[in-house]
Enzyme design. Structure first.
Site, PDB file in Angstrom:
ATOM      1  N   PRO A  39      17.657 -60.261 -75.666  1.00 41.30           N
ATOM      2  CA  PRO A  39      18.836 -60.117 -76.344  1.00 41.30           C
ATOM      3  C   PRO A  39      18.742 -59.528 -77.752  1.00 41.30           C
ATOM      4  CG  PRO A  39      18.118 -62.564 -76.417  1.00 41.30           C
ATOM      5  CD  PRO A  39      17.264 -61.779 -75.291  1.00 41.30           C
ATOM      6  N   ASN A  40      19.764 -58.837 -78.192  1.00 43.19           N
ATOM      7  CA  ASN A  40      19.844 -58.076 -79.541  1.00 43.19           C
ATOM      8  C   ASN A  40      19.077 -56.803 -79.854  1.00 43.19           C
ATOM      9  OD1 ASN A  40      22.037 -59.977 -80.334  1.00 43.19           O
ATOM     10  ND2 ASN A  40      20.255 -61.449 -80.570  1.00 43.19           N
TER      11      ASN A  40
ATOM     12  N   ARG B 213      19.842 -52.713 -86.362  1.00 43.70           N
ATOM     13  CA  ARG B 213      19.735 -54.117 -86.621  1.00 43.70           C
ATOM     14  C   ARG B 213      18.801 -54.551 -87.632  1.00 43.70           C
ATOM     15  NH1 ARG B 213      16.408 -58.588 -82.483  1.00 43.70           N
ATOM     16  NH2 ARG B 213      17.142 -60.467 -83.408  1.00 43.70           N
TER      17      ARG B 213
ATOM     18  N   TYR C  14      13.016 -54.877 -88.463  1.00 41.22           N
ATOM     19  CA  TYR C  14      12.660 -54.198 -87.014  1.00 41.22           C
ATOM     20  C   TYR C  14      12.517 -52.784 -87.244  1.00 41.22           C
ATOM     21  CZ  TYR C  14      14.076 -58.904 -85.494  1.00 41.22           C
ATOM     22  OH  TYR C  14      14.040 -60.438 -85.337  1.00 41.22           O
TER      23      TYR C  14
ATOM     24  N   ASN D 163       9.669 -58.452 -74.493  1.00 39.98           N
ATOM     25  CA  ASN D 163       9.963 -59.113 -75.793  1.00 39.98           C
ATOM     26  C   ASN D 163      11.222 -59.799 -75.593  1.00 39.98           C
ATOM     27  OD1 ASN D 163      10.719 -59.736 -78.440  1.00 39.98           O
ATOM     28  ND2 ASN D 163      10.618 -57.497 -79.189  1.00 39.98           N
TER      29      ASN D 163
ATOM     30  N   ALA E  35      15.215 -64.006 -79.114  1.00 40.63           N
ATOM     31  CA  ALA E  35      15.340 -65.455 -79.295  1.00 40.63           C
ATOM     32  C   ALA E  35      14.996 -66.343 -78.090  1.00 40.63           C
ATOM     33  CB  ALA E  35      16.567 -65.739 -80.108  1.00 40.63           C
TER      34      ALA E  35
ATOM     35  N   GLU F 203       3.313 -60.985 -73.712  1.00 43.18           N
ATOM     36  CA  GLU F 203       4.478 -61.065 -74.805  1.00 43.18           C
ATOM     37  C   GLU F 203       4.367 -60.492 -76.026  1.00 43.18           C
ATOM     38  OE1 GLU F 203       4.535 -65.190 -75.792  1.00 43.18           O
ATOM     39  OE2 GLU F 203       5.706 -64.815 -77.621  1.00 43.18           O
TER      40      GLU F 203
ATOM     41  N   HIS G 287       6.108 -58.969 -79.858  1.00 42.77           N
ATOM     42  CA  HIS G 287       7.085 -59.221 -81.030  1.00 42.77           C
ATOM     43  C   HIS G 287       7.190 -57.937 -81.866  1.00 42.77           C
ATOM     44  CE1 HIS G 287       8.528 -62.974 -79.461  1.00 42.77           C
ATOM     45  NE2 HIS G 287       7.194 -63.234 -79.345  1.00 42.77           N
TER      46      HIS G 287
ATOM     47  N   ARG H 239       7.636 -65.703 -90.612  1.00 46.39           N
ATOM     48  CA  ARG H 239       9.167 -66.081 -90.520  1.00 46.39           C
ATOM     49  C   ARG H 239       9.387 -67.461 -90.699  1.00 46.39           C
ATOM     50  NH1 ARG H 239      12.123 -61.696 -86.818  1.00 46.39           N
ATOM     51  NH2 ARG H 239      13.665 -62.212 -88.267  1.00 46.39           N
TER      52      ARG H 239
HETATM   53  C1  DQA Z   1      11.726 -60.676 -81.993  1.00 47.62           C
HETATM   54  C2  DQA Z   1      11.401 -61.922 -83.042  1.00 47.62           C
HETATM   55  C3  DQA Z   1      12.282 -62.939 -82.501  1.00 47.62           C
HETATM   56  O1  DQA Z   1      12.303 -64.205 -83.367  1.00 47.62           O
HETATM   57  C4  DQA Z   1      13.673 -62.640 -82.706  1.00 47.62           C
HETATM   58  O2  DQA Z   1      14.742 -63.548 -82.054  1.00 47.62           O
HETATM   59  C5  DQA Z   1      13.954 -61.267 -82.119  1.00 47.62           C
HETATM   60  C6  DQA Z   1      12.993 -60.207 -82.174  1.00 47.62           C
HETATM   61  C7  DQA Z   1      10.494 -59.568 -82.611  1.00 47.62           C
HETATM   62  O3  DQA Z   1      10.491 -58.577 -81.620  1.00 47.62           O
HETATM   63  O4  DQA Z   1      10.197 -59.529 -83.651  1.00 47.62           O
HETATM   64  O5  DQA Z   1      15.133 -60.905 -81.531  1.00 47.62           O
HETATM   65  O6  DQA Z   1      11.111 -60.986 -80.842  1.00 47.62           O
END
Ligand code: DQA
Length: 140
Positions: free
Chosen positions: A9-10, A17, A22, A71, A74, A95, A97, A104
């Site tokens: 998501p997102n 964003r 990011y 990835n 959240a 995994e 990020h 954070r």
């Molecule tokens: C994320 C880190 C997560 O905490 C966050 O909710 C994201 C992006 C990252 O790529 O740094 O959506 O996965």
């Protein structure tokens, strides 16, 4: 190798964003470069904002493909269901990020996915995805 990148998501908003966290590059632009760099490999891409769709995709590819880079955004911090899906499949999963989640907020420090993935790469910006590909290629 036949590899799939899954973004949760997102992450469709990368480039727009929170660029201070990011970066300002869209994932499509980054992916084009990645595909151009790894011409001997087949790198496909899936993005969804929905937990169940991500689980369906893991089930669909996870018994055949050589590696998955996920990835989960959240959902990393909330989804036992995605963790169970990763446990259920056969393909190795890494995994990733973009940000260093450990620098954070405290709620980003826990991942339901880390314990069921082969490894975790965080904090290298979009290059986290390339590092995950390298890890999969070296461990094949
Ligand atoms: C994320 C880190 C997560 O905490 C966050 O909710 C994201 C992006 C990252 O790529 O740094 O959506 O996965």
């Amino acid at each position: 190798m036949n590899l799939l990148i899954i973004n949760g998501p997102n992450l469709n908003l990368l480039g727009k964003r929170e660029p201070s966290v990011y970066g300002s590059e869209s994932f499509d632009d980054y992916l084009n470069k990645l595909v151009g760099e790894y011409t001997d490999d087949a790198i496909s891409y899936y993005q969804s904002n929905n937990e169940g769709d991500i689980i369906d995709k893991l089930h669909e590819v996870g018994f055949d493909i050589d590696g998955i880079i996920i990835n989960a955004g959240a959902y990393t911090h909330t989804s036992l269901a995605i963790a169970d899906a990763i446990s259920a499949i056969k393909s190795p999963v890494i995994e990733v990020h973009i940000s260093n989640v450990h620098k954070r907020e405290a709620f980003r420090h826990n991942s339901y996915l880390s314990a069921v993935c082969q490894g975790v790469i965080a904090g290298f910006g979009l290059d986290s995805y390339r590092l995950a590909i390298e890890a999969l290629k070296r461990s094949k």
